[in-house]
Design an enzyme around this catalytic site. Structure first.
Site, PDB file in Angstrom:
ATOM      1  N   GLY A 204       0.819  -1.299   0.127  1.00 12.45           N
ATOM      2  CA  GLY A 204      -0.061   0.025  -0.037  1.00 12.45           C
ATOM      3  C   GLY A 204       0.795   1.087   0.021  1.00 12.45           C
ATOM      4  O   GLY A 204       1.986   1.185  -0.353  1.00 12.45           O
ATOM      5  N   ARG A 205       0.364   2.228   0.539  1.00 11.84           N
ATOM      6  CA  ARG A 205       1.113   3.568   0.248  1.00 11.84           C
ATOM      7  C   ARG A 205       2.007   3.583   1.898  1.00 11.84           C
ATOM      8  O   ARG A 205       2.755   4.556   1.620  1.00 11.84           O
ATOM      9  CB  ARG A 205      -0.116   4.691   0.490  1.00 11.84           C
ATOM     10  CG  ARG A 205      -0.564   4.866  -1.038  1.00 11.84           C
ATOM     11  CD  ARG A 205      -1.225   6.216  -1.327  1.00 11.84           C
ATOM     12  NE  ARG A 205      -1.011   7.114  -0.525  1.00 11.84           N
ATOM     13  CZ  ARG A 205      -1.965   7.894  -0.171  1.00 11.84           C
ATOM     14  NH1 ARG A 205      -3.065   7.304  -0.324  1.00 11.84           N
ATOM     15  NH2 ARG A 205      -1.933   8.880   0.969  1.00 11.84           N
TER      16      ARG A 205
ATOM     17  N   GLU B 168       5.926   4.057   1.776  1.00 16.53           N
ATOM     18  CA  GLU B 168       6.842   5.086   1.073  1.00 16.53           C
ATOM     19  C   GLU B 168       7.183   6.128   2.406  1.00 16.53           C
ATOM     20  O   GLU B 168       8.242   6.762   2.291  1.00 16.53           O
ATOM     21  CB  GLU B 168       5.852   5.936   0.222  1.00 16.53           C
ATOM     22  CG  GLU B 168       4.735   6.615   0.704  1.00 16.53           C
ATOM     23  CD  GLU B 168       3.881   7.056  -0.567  1.00 16.53           C
ATOM     24  OE1 GLU B 168       3.358   8.194  -0.412  1.00 16.53           O
ATOM     25  OE2 GLU B 168       3.963   6.822  -1.706  1.00 16.53           O
TER      26      GLU B 168
ATOM     27  N   HIS C 194       4.088  -3.173  -2.493  1.00 17.70           N
ATOM     28  CA  HIS C 194       4.943  -1.925  -2.067  1.00 17.70           C
ATOM     29  C   HIS C 194       5.759  -2.155  -0.694  1.00 17.70           C
ATOM     30  O   HIS C 194       6.637  -1.281  -0.601  1.00 17.70           O
ATOM     31  CB  HIS C 194       4.145  -0.604  -2.186  1.00 17.70           C
ATOM     32  CG  HIS C 194       3.686   0.094  -3.427  1.00 17.70           C
ATOM     33  ND1 HIS C 194       2.950  -0.531  -4.112  1.00 17.70           N
ATOM     34  CD2 HIS C 194       4.350   1.034  -4.216  1.00 17.70           C
ATOM     35  CE1 HIS C 194       2.554   0.029  -5.330  1.00 17.70           C
ATOM     36  NE2 HIS C 194       3.572   0.993  -5.638  1.00 17.70           N
TER      37      HIS C 194
ATOM     38  N   TYR D 173       5.301  -5.066  -6.523  1.00 14.54           N
ATOM     39  CA  TYR D 173       4.260  -4.491  -7.498  1.00 14.54           C
ATOM     40  C   TYR D 173       5.388  -4.042  -8.553  1.00 14.54           C
ATOM     41  O   TYR D 173       6.234  -3.456  -8.398  1.00 14.54           O
ATOM     42  CB  TYR D 173       3.571  -3.382  -6.867  1.00 14.54           C
ATOM     43  CG  TYR D 173       2.315  -2.811  -7.848  1.00 14.54           C
ATOM     44  CD1 TYR D 173       1.319  -3.514  -8.124  1.00 14.54           C
ATOM     45  CD2 TYR D 173       2.819  -1.605  -8.473  1.00 14.54           C
ATOM     46  CE1 TYR D 173       0.591  -3.158  -9.233  1.00 14.54           C
ATOM     47  CE2 TYR D 173       1.712  -1.194  -9.487  1.00 14.54           C
ATOM     48  CZ  TYR D 173       0.592  -1.927  -9.809  1.00 14.54           C
ATOM     49  OH  TYR D 173      -0.282  -1.651 -10.782  1.00 14.54           O
TER      50      TYR D 173
END
Length: 185
Positions: A87-88, A91, A118, A137
Site C-alpha cells: 500500500g502507501r 513510502e 509496495h 508491485y
C-alpha cells in the site's frame, strides 16, 4: 507456533494488512501489528487497491484497523518473523530510522521476512535484498534493481522465496505468499 511482527501504517493496503494478520493467527501464530508513533489500541486507516483495467490500480478508503501492540516496545529478539504489507504506508515508513533498523536486524539474524506489493520499498531502503530474487508491485522494479535485488516478474497471484525472504507482487498472491511464509515459520 511463531510470533510474527507486522510493521504497518496509515493507508496500508487493506487486504495486505488484514488477510495475513488474520490468516497467520488462524494458523496458530501470534501477530503483533505495530506502527511508529502509535500505541496498542490506536487505529490506522487502510486503503483498498483494485485492478479495474486502468494503467495502474485504483485506490479507495478502506477500513480502520486496530493495532494490538506498541511500536516503541518492539524488541527484535522477541519475534520469530517479520511481515511487511504494502500500500502507501511503506513510502513513509521507510523514512523511519527505527523501522529500518528492525528490518536490518531480522535480515542479519536470518529470520523469515515476508513482504508484498509496495512492502519491498522497506526492504530496499534497509539495504537487505542485494543478490536476492524479489517480487513486488511492478512499479517497484526500478527500486528493487537499484538496491541490488533481482526483480522476479511474477503473475499477480505468484510468490517467490529466496532464503529467508518471501515476496509477492500484490494481494491476489496471498495463498502463495502465506503458504511459503508458513513453510519458513
Amino acid at each position: 507456533m511463531a510470533k510474527v511482527l507486522m510493521i504497518t501504517g496509515d493507508y496500508v493496503e487493506d487486504y495486505e494488512n488484514m488477510v495475513p494478520f488474520q490468516g497467520l493467527m488462524a494458523m496458530g501464530h501470534s501477530v503483533d501489528a505495530v506502527c511508529p508513533e502509535k500505541q496498542a489500541g490506536d487505529m490506522i486507516a487502510t486503503s483498498i487497491h483494485d485492478f479495474e483495467g486502468d494503467q495502474t490500480y485504483s485506490e479507495k478508503r478502506g477500513h480502520n484497523f486496530e493495532l494490538n501492540a506498541t511500536f516503541d516496545h518492539v524488541l527484535e529478539e522477541n519475534y520469530d518473523a517479520l511481515y511487511l504489507p504494502g500500500g502507501r504506508s511503506p513510502e513513509y515508513l521507510r523514512l523511519n530510522r527505527r523501522v529500518i533498523e528492525i528490518i536490518q536486524q531480522f535480515s542479519q539474524s536470518g529470520k523469515p521476512i515476508a513482504s508484498v506489493c509496495h512492502g519491498p520499498q522497506l526492504l530496499t531502503a534497509a539495504g537487505v535484498i542485494r543478490g536476492k530474487k524479489v517480487s513486488a508491485y511492478p512499479a517497484c522494479q526500478p527500486e528493487v534493481e537499484m538496491a541490488g535485488g533481482i526483480f522476479a516478474e511474477l503473475p499477480m497471484d505468484g510468490a517467490i522465496t529466496d532464503g529467508n525472504l518471501v515476496t509477492a507482487p500484490a494481494w491476489p498472491a496471498h495463498p502463495a505468499l502465506l503458504m511459503q511464509f508458513a513453510a519458513l515459520l
